[in-house]
Design a protein around this motif. Structure first.
Motif, PDB file in Angstrom:
ATOM      1  N   THR A 120     111.628 103.411  24.051  1.00 16.07           N
ATOM      2  CA  THR A 120     110.299 103.515  23.433  1.00 16.07           C
ATOM      3  C   THR A 120     109.737 102.147  23.070  1.00 16.07           C
ATOM      4  O   THR A 120     108.587 101.836  23.394  1.00 16.07           O
ATOM      5  CB  THR A 120     110.363 104.370  22.161  1.00 16.07           C
ATOM      6  N   ALA A 135     106.562 100.280  24.907  1.00 15.39           N
ATOM      7  CA  ALA A 135     105.318  99.977  24.185  1.00 15.39           C
ATOM      8  C   ALA A 135     105.015  98.485  24.254  1.00 15.39           C
ATOM      9  O   ALA A 135     103.876  98.083  24.519  1.00 15.39           O
ATOM     10  CB  ALA A 135     105.428 100.443  22.740  1.00 15.39           C
ATOM     11  N   PRO A 155      99.502 101.542  24.523  1.00 15.56           N
ATOM     12  CA  PRO A 155     100.476 102.633  24.569  1.00 15.56           C
ATOM     13  C   PRO A 155     100.329 103.595  23.403  1.00 15.56           C
ATOM     14  O   PRO A 155      99.974 103.190  22.304  1.00 15.56           O
ATOM     15  CB  PRO A 155     101.817 101.901  24.453  1.00 15.56           C
ATOM     16  N   VAL A 156     100.626 104.852  23.660  1.00 15.53           N
ATOM     17  CA  VAL A 156     100.771 105.811  22.562  1.00 15.53           C
ATOM     18  C   VAL A 156     101.930 106.737  22.918  1.00 15.53           C
ATOM     19  O   VAL A 156     102.170 107.017  24.103  1.00 15.53           O
ATOM     20  CB  VAL A 156      99.460 106.584  22.280  1.00 15.53           C
ATOM     21  N   MET A 157     102.667 107.169  21.909  1.00 17.44           N
ATOM     22  CA  MET A 157     103.794 108.077  22.119  1.00 17.44           C
ATOM     23  C   MET A 157     103.611 109.244  21.153  1.00 17.44           C
ATOM     24  O   MET A 157     103.403 109.025  19.958  1.00 17.44           O
ATOM     25  CB  MET A 157     105.116 107.377  21.828  1.00 17.44           C
ATOM     26  N   ALA A 158     103.638 110.435  21.669  1.00 15.72           N
ATOM     27  CA  ALA A 158     103.483 111.624  20.836  1.00 15.72           C
ATOM     28  C   ALA A 158     104.243 112.710  21.552  1.00 15.72           C
ATOM     29  O   ALA A 158     103.845 113.126  22.641  1.00 15.72           O
ATOM     30  CB  ALA A 158     102.012 111.991  20.686  1.00 15.72           C
ATOM     31  N   ASN A 159     105.361 113.141  20.974  1.00 16.43           N
ATOM     32  CA  ASN A 159     106.221 114.066  21.704  1.00 16.43           C
ATOM     33  C   ASN A 159     106.415 115.409  21.017  1.00 16.43           C
ATOM     34  O   ASN A 159     107.307 116.166  21.383  1.00 16.43           O
ATOM     35  CB  ASN A 159     107.573 113.408  22.014  1.00 16.43           C
ATOM     36  N   MET A 166      96.984 114.733  22.587  1.00 17.87           N
ATOM     37  CA  MET A 166      97.063 113.295  22.857  1.00 17.87           C
ATOM     38  C   MET A 166      96.842 113.033  24.349  1.00 17.87           C
ATOM     39  O   MET A 166      96.186 112.045  24.709  1.00 17.87           O
ATOM     40  CB  MET A 166      98.419 112.740  22.403  1.00 17.87           C
ATOM     41  N   THR A 223      94.848 113.064  16.697  1.00 17.62           N
ATOM     42  CA  THR A 223      95.026 114.488  16.983  1.00 17.62           C
ATOM     43  C   THR A 223      94.903 115.253  15.665  1.00 17.62           C
ATOM     44  O   THR A 223      95.200 114.705  14.593  1.00 17.62           O
ATOM     45  CB  THR A 223      96.419 114.799  17.580  1.00 17.62           C
ATOM     46  N   ARG A 257      98.105 115.166  13.498  1.00 14.89           N
ATOM     47  CA  ARG A 257      98.327 113.953  12.707  1.00 14.89           C
ATOM     48  C   ARG A 257      97.430 113.911  11.479  1.00 14.89           C
ATOM     49  O   ARG A 257      97.873 113.587  10.380  1.00 14.89           O
ATOM     50  CB  ARG A 257      98.036 112.703  13.559  1.00 14.89           C
ATOM     51  N   THR A 287     104.377  95.960  19.354  1.00 14.09           N
ATOM     52  CA  THR A 287     104.334  97.300  18.773  1.00 14.09           C
ATOM     53  C   THR A 287     105.072  97.329  17.441  1.00 14.09           C
ATOM     54  O   THR A 287     106.093  96.659  17.266  1.00 14.09           O
ATOM     55  CB  THR A 287     104.910  98.335  19.754  1.00 14.09           C
TER      56      THR A 287
END
Lengths: 267, 267, 267
Positions: A29, A33, A43-47, A55, B101, B104, B193
């Motif tokens: 991760t 990023a 970058p964006v991370m949303a899991n 997202m 979102t 969030r 980041t």
């Protein structure tokens, strides 16, 4: 592919700073990023299942990576992928370790079946396992690579109906009809974890600004390899720690002249 | 705020090595822990429902960060926050991506509602979305920043009844009555980041040793920015990879003279 | 233990590139993978219940680390551990933070009870808490260390029926009958997160190629410390950021001469 078009594509990334949504593994991760930021992307991370689709809808591209998959993140990948598919947002897939365990192989195949994947990137063993060809794998690293990689890539592109990028000593990019071989990169990339994963995300960044996905893929693979070559020139005596850091530096600096000098692309 | 008090506060962190409990996102865990160690604090991360409250109770401060939130970690944040509130341990909140979102935004607002937060830190878009003001956000990065940041911060401090730290080109710290503007920092921070996330944890470290939370916040923000400026002087030609590493070096070395020379704090 | 056997063991790692399966915490995944790659091993991480056992079966060793444990990863650890036990694959355990919360202590004890652990590595407080001795712990860092570490290690080895490695100012390795004290390493290791975790994984790598697990443990601990000393020589003026990177460089370069010059091992 003309070398000057590669730099133009890179410049589009730097100017547009495309939002790349990554659902990726917990090992890479941070490096992913930072690599995307160095390149000029966002970058964006949303899991979480609760927001993965939301997202994806606001992203320029979606990158799925099963390096440390579990049922929840796989659910999120499917939801995000469906949302991206609905909006015509490119989905790039990295089948990390396909072939190493049945769960990985089956999940990789499920993702290819349930989603419209634009580009899949892996090593030869991973791609072979996704399409059901026999190929040895050792953990998440490719095993024997004496098969004909270009043939495998073309077969995979036809079966999977998407662009296939197989990376290794040379990198093959094909849509099944047109095939490019890129000879950039450096062996030190194999001594840093997540360099394959980051490349997949970098391809994602390029697809966020370039509708011609073959152009985007070749530009991403070549420029990524050039940054690695330049980083290796400065750090090969020092070691993989220094290479990792210098590679991030070089990703932020690839210039038109570097591409003219280093790019090695054969059709 | 006298510059010499900033260094005294930093010295307290180095002497007491406060235990900072972070429930944070999977992108920044390593960088956050290394940044806190470089500063002189003692980081711990525990995000399971089974132990989040127990770990919070033995910490000097608790930092909550929703960068890769999911229902389980949110439950852990609430449990840890309640335990910290009971013991009077400061809770610092980083509403990463609020506004990007609904999940969030709603979670950020829920955390503000259910817990007594001492300090919230975010970019302008995140803070605006937490208090229900309209503000553009792009992924987890602030969008347009032409609103009046200080006004937004004061409004937020009044509505949220806590100290608000909005970071950006300049950083605003306010409790709604007294407002400081800190002009330290460097644009390279935006190319790495987790620099916002780490700042939130650094504020947490300072609150672990300094009961005056405005003093703690201003000291943390200014010293963090000074370390960035010094790191940038050494690495701006190299790139973001080298900056990230040198920033950790500089966090471990900020001296009294650096603060006298670099600190830029306006009331 | 003859110094030249240490280098031979290292050389076996570099030649065989053992696959080390890590179920570890989210703070250190990247650093652990890069450290193992630098050493010459092949890291893999798979923490889902659905595949943990399958991955363990194809690995040369299995490393379990409870640094950010939760019920799912603990289930995966048990499943992977059972699979490894069945196949005679060494299992190395790092009880991060045992003693800090009841959940950690109980989980650490459960893992020791339900699995056949070959080697446990921790600081004095962690090991003491696993065997039910009183010892202060602060977060995940060892508290007071004025107890007799060697006595504690021998007691633990007898109670736990495995090799015990306690790291600190000096490192103790014992199977309860033979005890080694290694005086390599450097204080900068305590300023980088995950250096204990990575050592546990490095021990795992050595057990993947060396059946004499005492030999593997002593070689791993000493060589790890030597890499740290060499890295510190180059970076002590710069700071912990540079040390972290140079340590990865040095892990990739430890030579026979370095071992002859630096190794400090007492029986």
């Amino acid at each position: 592919m003309l070398k000057n078009t590669l730099f133009e594509t890179l410049q589009k990334v730097r100017d547009a700073k495309p939002l790349v949504h990554n659902i990726t593994n917990v090992v890479v991760t941070n490096f992913t990023a930072n690599g995307l930021l160095a390149l000029g992307a966002s970058p964006v991370m949303a899991n979480a299942v609760e927001e993965a689709a939301d997202m994806a809808r606001i992203a320029s591209s979606l990158v799925l990576n099963i390096g440390t998959l579990n049922p929840q993140t796989v659910d999120s990948m499917i939801l995000a992928g469906e949302a991206a598919n609905e909006q015509g947002i490119p989905v790039i897939f990295d089948p990390v370790g396909a072939g190493a365990t049945p769960y990985r192989t089956e999940t990789a195949q499920r993702i290819m079946r349930e989603l419209k994947i634009s580009i899949i990137r892996g090593n030869a063993a991973e791609i072979a396992n996704v399409v059901g060809e026999k190929w040895e794998i050792k953990g998440v690293d490719a095993g024997r690579t004496n098969g004909n990689i270009a043939d495998l890539a073309i077969t995979a592109a036809e079966k999977l109906n998407c662009i296939v990028v197989i990376t290794g000593k040379e990198d093959v990019i094909t849509n099944g009809r047109t095939t490019y071989v890129v000879a950039n990169g450096h062996p030190l990339l194999t001594k840093v974890t997540g360099t394959g994963c980051l490349l997949t995300s970098v391809i994602g960044a390029f697809t966020g600004v370039e509708k011609d996905l073959m152009q985007a893929s070749v530009a991403a693979v070549s420029i990524y390899g050039i940054a690695a070559e330049k980083a290796a020139e400065l750090t090969v005596e020092s070691g993989p720690g220094s290479f990792q850091i210098e590679f991030l530096n070089q990703l932020s600096k690839v210039a038109s002249d570097d591409i003219n000098l280093y790019a090695s692309i054969k059709k």
